[in-house]
Design an enzyme around this catalytic site. Structure first.
Site, PDB file in Angstrom:
ATOM      1  N   HIS A   1       3.805   2.894  19.818  1.00  0.00           N
ATOM      2  CA  HIS A   1       2.896   3.195  18.696  1.00  0.00           C
ATOM      3  C   HIS A   1       2.969   4.679  18.305  1.00  0.00           C
ATOM      4  CE1 HIS A   1      -1.047   1.680  16.676  1.00  0.00           C
ATOM      5  NE2 HIS A   1      -0.424   2.550  15.915  1.00  0.00           N
ATOM      6  N   ILE A   2       4.185   5.097  17.917  1.00  0.00           N
ATOM      7  CA  ILE A   2       4.384   6.519  17.612  1.00  0.00           C
ATOM      8  C   ILE A   2       4.824   6.759  16.176  1.00  0.00           C
ATOM      9  CG2 ILE A   2       4.844   7.300  19.978  1.00  0.00           C
ATOM     10  CD1 ILE A   2       7.871   7.100  19.333  1.00  0.00           C
TER      11      ILE A   2
ATOM     12  N   ILE B   1       1.965   3.233   2.466  1.00  0.00           N
ATOM     13  CA  ILE B   1       3.084   3.329   3.413  1.00  0.00           C
ATOM     14  C   ILE B   1       4.231   2.418   2.973  1.00  0.00           C
ATOM     15  CG2 ILE B   1       3.818   2.987   5.812  1.00  0.00           C
ATOM     16  CD1 ILE B   1       0.919   3.690   6.650  1.00  0.00           C
TER      17      ILE B   1
ATOM     18  N   SER C   1       2.312  -9.035  -1.740  1.00  0.00           N
ATOM     19  CA  SER C   1       0.938  -8.566  -1.536  1.00  0.00           C
ATOM     20  C   SER C   1       0.027  -9.481  -2.324  1.00  0.00           C
ATOM     21  CB  SER C   1       0.770  -7.121  -1.984  1.00  0.00           C
ATOM     22  OG  SER C   1       0.763  -7.048  -3.382  1.00  0.00           O
ATOM     23  N   ARG C   2      -1.287  -9.355  -2.071  1.00  0.00           N
ATOM     24  CA  ARG C   2      -2.225 -10.261  -2.718  1.00  0.00           C
ATOM     25  C   ARG C   2      -2.149 -10.158  -4.236  1.00  0.00           C
ATOM     26  NH1 ARG C   2      -7.592  -9.461   0.642  1.00  0.00           N
ATOM     27  NH2 ARG C   2      -6.810  -7.378   0.310  1.00  0.00           N
ATOM     28  N   SER C   3      -2.084  -8.897  -4.708  1.00  0.00           N
ATOM     29  CA  SER C   3      -2.013  -8.759  -6.161  1.00  0.00           C
ATOM     30  C   SER C   3      -0.842  -7.853  -6.540  1.00  0.00           C
ATOM     31  CB  SER C   3      -3.323  -8.199  -6.696  1.00  0.00           C
ATOM     32  OG  SER C   3      -3.703  -7.099  -5.908  1.00  0.00           O
TER      33      SER C   3
ATOM     34  N   ARG D   1       0.217  -3.302  12.697  1.00  0.00           N
ATOM     35  CA  ARG D   1      -0.622  -3.638  13.846  1.00  0.00           C
ATOM     36  C   ARG D   1       0.019  -4.810  14.565  1.00  0.00           C
ATOM     37  NH1 ARG D   1      -2.347   0.646  13.358  1.00  0.00           N
ATOM     38  NH2 ARG D   1      -4.486   1.388  13.140  1.00  0.00           N
TER      39      ARG D   1
ATOM     40  N   GLY E   1       0.831  -1.205   0.000  1.00  0.00           N
ATOM     41  CA  GLY E   1       0.000   0.000   0.000  1.00  0.00           C
ATOM     42  C   GLY E   1       0.866   1.255   0.000  1.00  0.00           C
TER      43      GLY E   1
ATOM     44  N   GLU F   1      -2.244  -3.484  23.258  1.00  0.00           N
ATOM     45  CA  GLU F   1      -1.621  -2.196  23.552  1.00  0.00           C
ATOM     46  C   GLU F   1      -2.145  -1.512  24.805  1.00  0.00           C
ATOM     47  OE1 GLU F   1      -0.712   0.270  20.269  1.00  0.00           O
ATOM     48  OE2 GLU F   1      -0.128  -1.443  19.055  1.00  0.00           O
TER      49      GLU F   1
END
Ligand code: GLV
Ligand code: GLV
Length: 330
Positions: A294-295, A157, A177-179, A238, A155, A267
């Site tokens: 998570h910064i 990022i 990735s998937r595609s 995540r 994606g 978290e």
């Protein structure tokens, strides 16, 4: 004017615009709003501005009532929002895909550099008064230049991370990735490979997938055993994408060089049940692990933009328009 509930104070000047347009109530914190309080506070609101520690499911939407129009989630990820429940109740869901991921990408690069050169333990070494004389054998790191970067999730990022690492360190980029993603390939000169191949070839493995049933524990026992002994793993996506117990084992047994985690399986400290406390303490002691709270998106610029987006999503939705950053719920 409509009523809006905000689950935690958020930074950024744009927040004022929301307060000027609507009747806004904010849970002041500190910390996560208790579930009971959340269910109470959302009663009668037309919009909820939520942050990622809040689970926004059918129960919350029903507690709000039928007038609820939008859940504006203050994050690019929206795994904390039940999209199915939103769809059933005709509630819009929106997110904040800020700055095309620049802040998260920069942080990911920073973690890779800090980890590969032992910056944190070296700093502690000096601060603790252990640096007496130069020594050619201490804190040997690993070069990044010319190595292979494996990006999991192609994606926005992931694509910025690939582009930066390629530009700065001339890294070869492979991705999973998937595609196939041609925009990603153009930006990074990347080549699509299977996850197995990626884990076998990459010197730096970086995760940029959303959390879903498909990606939960995507990196687990088998995956760590495929990785190079000199590989580093970076997770700024995540927490549950990595099985932390397997990570602790991999680091302990030196199956990989190290890991940098900005996200964790759980978290909220008092809900941290999945890890044996001994494993958690061990993770905290490893020198070749970097742990941050998570910064990755925490820059002044990114937060300002996220606030602008989250506020605009609500203002548009409440004036009968479509938010710009609407999440597809079907
Ligand atoms: C942060 O984790 C985000 O999803 O924006
Ligand atoms: C190290 O400090 C060097 O000069 O090589």
């Amino acid at each position: 004017m409509a009523r809006v509930f905000v689950t935690r104070p958020i930074p950024g000047r744009a927040f004022k615009k929301l307060e000027e347009a609507h009747e806004v109530e904010v849970y002041p914190g500190p910390g996560k709003i208790p579930r009971e309080k959340l269910l109470e506070e959302v009663k009668g609101v037309e919009a909820i501005l939520s942050i990622l520690t809040e689970k926004i499911d059918g129960e919350v939407m029903d507690a709000a009532g039928k007038q609820l129009k939008i859940v504006s989630n203050y994050a690019v990820g929206f795994d904390n929002v039940d999209l199915e429940a939103a769809k059933e109740r005709n509630v819009m869901v929106a997110n904040t895909p800020s700055s095309l991921g620049d802040a998260v990408a920069e942080f990911t690069v920073t973690l890779a550099m800090a980890l590969s050169r032992n910056i944190l333990p070296a700093d502690h070494f000096v601060r603790e008064g252990k640096y007496k004389v130069w020594d050619p054998s201490i804190f040997l790191g690993l070069d990044l230049t010319g190595k292979t970067l494996g990006v999991v999730g192609a994606g926005t990022i992931g694509s910025v991370v690939g582009k930066r690492m390629q530009a700065v360190f001339e890294m070869r980029v492979i991705y999973h990735s998937r595609s196939r993603n041609e925009a990603f390939e153009r930006a990074t000169n990347g080549r699509k490979v299977s996850l197995t191949e990626l884990l076998q070839l990459a010197d730096v493995v970086t995760l940029h997938v959303p959390l879903s049933a498909e990606t939960r524990h995507m990196i687990s026992w088998d995956e760590f055993s495929l990785m190079k002994k000199t590989a580093i793993l970076i997770n700024t996506s995540r927490g549950p994408v990595v099985r932390e117990k397997a990570l602790v084992e991999a680091v302990k047994n030196k199956k990989i060089w190290g890991a940098a985690l900005d996200v964790f399986e759980q978290e909220v400290e008092k809900e941290r049940k999945h890890l044996d406390p001994r494993d958690w303490r061990m993770l905290n002691r490893f020198d070749n692990v970097i742990l941050t709270p998570h910064i990755a998106s925490a820059t002044v610029e990114a937060r300002e933009e996220m606030t602008q987006m989250a506020v605009e999503n609500i203002i548009l939705a409440l004036s009968g328009k479509t938010p710009r950053y609407l999440v597809k719920t079907s």
